[in-house]
Design an enzyme around this catalytic site. Structure first.
Site, short mmCIF file in Angstrom:
data_model
loop_
_atom_site.label_atom_id
_atom_site.label_comp_id
_atom_site.label_asym_id
_atom_site.label_seq_id
_atom_site.Cartn_x
_atom_site.Cartn_y
_atom_site.Cartn_z
N ASP A 125 -11.11 3.04 4.86
CA ASP A 125 -11.50 1.64 4.65
C ASP A 125 -13.02 1.50 4.66
O ASP A 125 -13.55 0.46 4.26
CB ASP A 125 -10.90 0.74 5.75
N LYS A 175 0.85 -1.20 0.00
CA LYS A 175 0.00 0.00 0.00
C LYS A 175 0.89 1.25 0.00
O LYS A 175 0.67 2.18 -0.75
CB LYS A 175 -0.92 0.00 1.23
N GLN A 193 -4.69 -2.19 9.84
CA GLN A 193 -4.58 -3.43 9.07
C GLN A 193 -5.20 -4.59 9.85
O GLN A 193 -4.83 -4.85 10.99
CB GLN A 193 -3.10 -3.72 8.74
#
Ligand code: NAD
Length: 307
Positions: free
Chosen positions: A134, A67, A111
């Site tokens: 997200d 990422k 994460q």
């Protein structure tokens, strides 16, 4: 009758024409984002992601590294905040609170999966909804389910972009989503069933307690498979001409492979490829879209928070 060689050639040609290549769609999206990134730069704003990594799960480390590289490659920034698995949950919460108030940060992600001793929902709910790139905060989940999304979870959003790019009509179609996770299955259900241009489908959500899954998948025009079981969906479970989206990323041991493992999806490529009209490969299908949509959400956040 087809000789072995011509059969192989036919299969190869079919495979090329019916693959939905997320790699290509992802490049298209980043190219379109580049002018927004340039405009922001002219105002001295560089879209920046803060990624929180807890513990030392090797796959999570790779995802975060990829990422970060992707952001830098596209003229944006990414900073990783590392915590060991024996950290106190309050340390992570206080880091998120600081990032919420830091104007140089436009997107915050944690994460997943977190080590078992941490409470996902408490941590995710600490992220301010306006930097929740997200799209996992209950505020953003609610916005999505009410048909007025702010940040859409990256993987299902990426799948919608693939369907758009390849002009696959979803309106009135029977769609089956296999898997009911908050990350993929549930938001996928919401997107496909909404009154959106790529939506308006009749969606059935299947999961580990579904009876006679094959009955549902055989009736589906589009199947999205997100369960985490290698090669689970076989050719004899799908309808001829259906569109199959393989979300799975599974590492399987393979001694001959350079890395001693290889990545396979949740769909059995060999048995599905000549029955489906379209199929996303693994790798190169849904995977590259997830990261592209993270950049998309972070750039949107930078624009949103600076107008
Ligand atoms: P998860 O692991 O949280 O949940 C799995 C789901 O599958 C559950 O809802 C369960 O009910 C369902 N399930 C399990 N066994 C089943 C069965 N036999 N029949 C029907 N349903 C069954 O799911 P997740 O986090 O959405 O991950 C699913 C897969 O997608 C994993 O391989 C993951 O690595 C992958 N993934 C890929 C991306 C990407 O960017 N391509 C992003 C997220 C997840």
């Amino acid at each position: 009758m087809l000789t072995n060689k011509s059969f192989l050639l036919k299969t190869e040609m079919n495979q090329k024409s019916n693959l939905l290549l997320g790699k290509i769609v992802s490049s298209d999206i980043t190219q379109k984002l580049s002018s927004s990134i340039k405009d922001l730069k002219n105002k001295n704003i560089i879209p920046k992601l803060a990624a929180i990594l807890v513990g030392d799960n090797p796959a999570s480390k790779i995802y975060i590294k990829n990422k970060s590289k992707f952001f830098v490659k596209n003229g944006c920034e990414s900073e990783t905040f590392n915590f060991s698995s024996d950290s106190n949950q309050s340390e992570i919460i206080s880091c998120i609170k600081q990032l919420n108030n830091d104007d140089s940060i436009h997107g915050i992600l944690v994460q997943l999966p977190l080590p078992k001793s941490f409470d996902d929902s408490i941590i995710l709910e600490t992220i301010t909804p306006k930097k929740d790139v997200d799209g996992f905060h209950p505020y953003n989940v609610g916005k999505l389910f009410s048909g007025n999304p702010q940040f859409i979870p990256c993987t299902p959003h990426g799948i919608i972009k693939i369907l758009d790019y390849y002009k696959i009509n979803t309106s009135g179609k029977n769609c089956v989503v296999i898997g009911r996770s908050n990350i993929v299955g549930k938001p996928m259900f919401a997107l496909l069933s909404q009154k959106f241009e790529t939506g308006n489908a009749t969606v059935t959500m299947c999961h580990s307690r579904t009876n006679n899954l094959r009955h549902h998948t055989l009736n589906a025009d589009i199947v999205v498979c997100a369960i985490g079981i290698p090669n689970f969906l076989k050719g004899n479970m799908i309808k001829k001409g259906s569109v199959i989206i393989d979300v799975g990323i599974n590492r399987i041991v393979e001694n001959s492979a350079k890395k001693s493992y290889k990545i396979v999806g949740d769909v059995d490529f060999e048995s599905v490829i000549n029955i489906a009209s379209h199929l996303t490969p693994v790798p190169g299908g849904v995977g590259p879209m997830t990261i592209a949509m993270l950049l998309y959400n972070t750039v949107s956040s930078a624009k949103l928070n600076n107008t």
